[in-house]
Design a protein around this motif. Structure first.
Motif, PDB file in Angstrom:
ATOM      1  N   CYS A 154       0.833  -1.208   0.000  1.00  0.00           N
ATOM      2  CA  CYS A 154       0.000   0.000   0.000  1.00  0.00           C
ATOM      3  C   CYS A 154       0.865   1.254   0.000  1.00  0.00           C
ATOM      4  N   ALA A 155       1.959   1.231   0.768  1.00  0.00           N
ATOM      5  CA  ALA A 155       2.849   2.387   0.824  1.00  0.00           C
ATOM      6  C   ALA A 155       3.506   2.639  -0.529  1.00  0.00           C
ATOM      7  N   LEU A 156       3.911   1.585  -1.213  1.00  0.00           N
ATOM      8  CA  LEU A 156       4.525   1.756  -2.529  1.00  0.00           C
ATOM      9  C   LEU A 156       3.519   2.283  -3.547  1.00  0.00           C
ATOM     10  N   ALA A 181       8.455   8.417  -4.363  1.00  0.00           N
ATOM     11  CA  ALA A 181       7.790   7.130  -4.543  1.00  0.00           C
ATOM     12  C   ALA A 181       8.134   6.143  -3.430  1.00  0.00           C
ATOM     13  N   LEU A 182       9.371   6.179  -2.937  1.00  0.00           N
ATOM     14  CA  LEU A 182       9.815   5.196  -1.945  1.00  0.00           C
ATOM     15  C   LEU A 182       9.691   5.680  -0.499  1.00  0.00           C
ATOM     16  N   LEU A 183       9.551   6.983  -0.303  1.00  0.00           N
ATOM     17  CA  LEU A 183       9.534   7.524   1.052  1.00  0.00           C
ATOM     18  C   LEU A 183       8.401   6.975   1.923  1.00  0.00           C
ATOM     19  N   SER A 203       4.272  12.605   1.636  1.00  0.00           N
ATOM     20  CA  SER A 203       4.708  11.214   1.537  1.00  0.00           C
ATOM     21  C   SER A 203       4.991  10.627   2.921  1.00  0.00           C
ATOM     22  N   MET A 204       5.608  11.427   3.785  1.00  0.00           N
ATOM     23  CA  MET A 204       5.894  10.948   5.141  1.00  0.00           C
ATOM     24  C   MET A 204       4.615  10.719   5.928  1.00  0.00           C
ATOM     25  N   SER A 229      13.450  16.261 -10.815  1.00  0.00           N
ATOM     26  CA  SER A 229      14.570  15.409 -11.202  1.00  0.00           C
ATOM     27  C   SER A 229      14.165  13.948 -11.010  1.00  0.00           C
ATOM     28  N   ALA A 230      14.875  13.065 -11.660  1.00  0.00           N
ATOM     29  CA  ALA A 230      14.565  11.641 -11.537  1.00  0.00           C
ATOM     30  C   ALA A 230      14.783  11.157 -10.108  1.00  0.00           C
ATOM     31  N   SER A 231      15.822  11.670  -9.456  1.00  0.00           N
ATOM     32  CA  SER A 231      16.106  11.247  -8.084  1.00  0.00           C
ATOM     33  C   SER A 231      15.006  11.698  -7.127  1.00  0.00           C
ATOM     34  N   PHE A 232      14.469  12.918  -7.328  1.00  0.00           N
ATOM     35  CA  PHE A 232      13.402  13.402  -6.457  1.00  0.00           C
ATOM     36  C   PHE A 232      12.121  12.589  -6.647  1.00  0.00           C
ATOM     37  N   ALA A 233      11.798  12.264  -7.905  1.00  0.00           N
ATOM     38  CA  ALA A 233      10.603  11.470  -8.184  1.00  0.00           C
ATOM     39  C   ALA A 233      10.699  10.095  -7.531  1.00  0.00           C
TER      40      ALA A 233
END
Length: 228
Positions: free
Chosen positions: A26-28, A53-55, A101-102, A45-49
């Motif tokens: 669910c988190a993912l 997504a993972l946070l 996200s958090m 940026s790709a790193s921020f996206a």
């Protein structure tokens, strides 16, 4: 109906492999939804996206690892943030998305999957709507320009260039005068709001007549560094 909004953990001991995998999944899902909505009409940026997504999944695991103790979970998550101490801060909008996200990860880690889904989707729709209508932007936001003009050192730019700039702009301010080319020229930097963007070429041509066909540049003002 209200039972779907209850925590799936009736107690700490009830968390098994199935509950753990369900929370991570669910988190993912929520993380990629939030990331996708943010990427839709925002520079990123790709790193921020990938971070967005993972946070939620990372925060979810932290909360489950401390057995639902929010205070201890925040303390552990705060320790993780130390890895960012050498990085530049993001814009206000990026910080809001990180907190979103958090918060979603926190709700999922506590077992409130339905609350997390409703909260995340509502906030994503609000962000999407505000971005679409340009909420918070000014009417002349895209008319704000930085004009850089190179002039000979013997040119009286106060009378020759300033008067021309005032003719084509509604507001104009000379913010920098810099000597270039071993002091034989000056580079003038103006912050201006053009009256009519379609007359940019006309303005450039008239400036070139007065500055001896030297370099002229009209740039869009970069406001991202003032995001906070």
């Amino acid at each position: 109906m209200s039972s779907i909004f209850d925590s799936i953990f009736s107690s700490v001991d009830t968390m098994g492999p199935q509950e753990f995998i369900l929370c991570i999944a669910c988190a993912l899902v929520m993380g990629f939804i939030i990331s996708g909505i943010y990427m839709f009409r925002n520079k990123h940026s790709a790193s921020f996206a990938l971070t967005i997504a993972l946070l939620p999944a990372i925060v979810c695991v932290v909360i489950m690892a401390v057995s639902g103790d929010i205070g201890a979970g925040i303390a552990v998550a705060g320790a993780f943030s130390l890895v960012r101490f050498r990085s530049a801060p993001g814009s206000a909008k990026e910080i809001v998305v990180i907190f979103l996200s958090m918060a979603v990860g926190l709700l999922i880690g506590m077992g409130f999957l339905a609350y997390a889904a409703v909260f995340g989707i509502i906030l994503c729709l609000v962000i999407l709507a505000c971005t679409s209508i340009g909420f918070g932007g000014t009417k002349d936001e895209f008319e704000n320009k930085i004009v850089k003009i190179t002039v000979p050192e013997d040119l009286d730019y106060n009378s020759e260039i300033d008067t021309l700039m005032k003719e084509y702009t509604s507001t104009c301010e000379l913010v920098e005068v810099k000597s270039v080319n071993m002091g034989s020229m000056f580079r003038l930097t103006y912050k201006a709001v053009l009256k009519d963007s379609s007359k940019q070429k006309e303005l450039i041509d008239k400036i070139r007549v007065r500055n001896g066909n030297l370099e002229v540049a009209i740039l869009r003002e970069d406001t991202t560094k003032f995001g906070l």
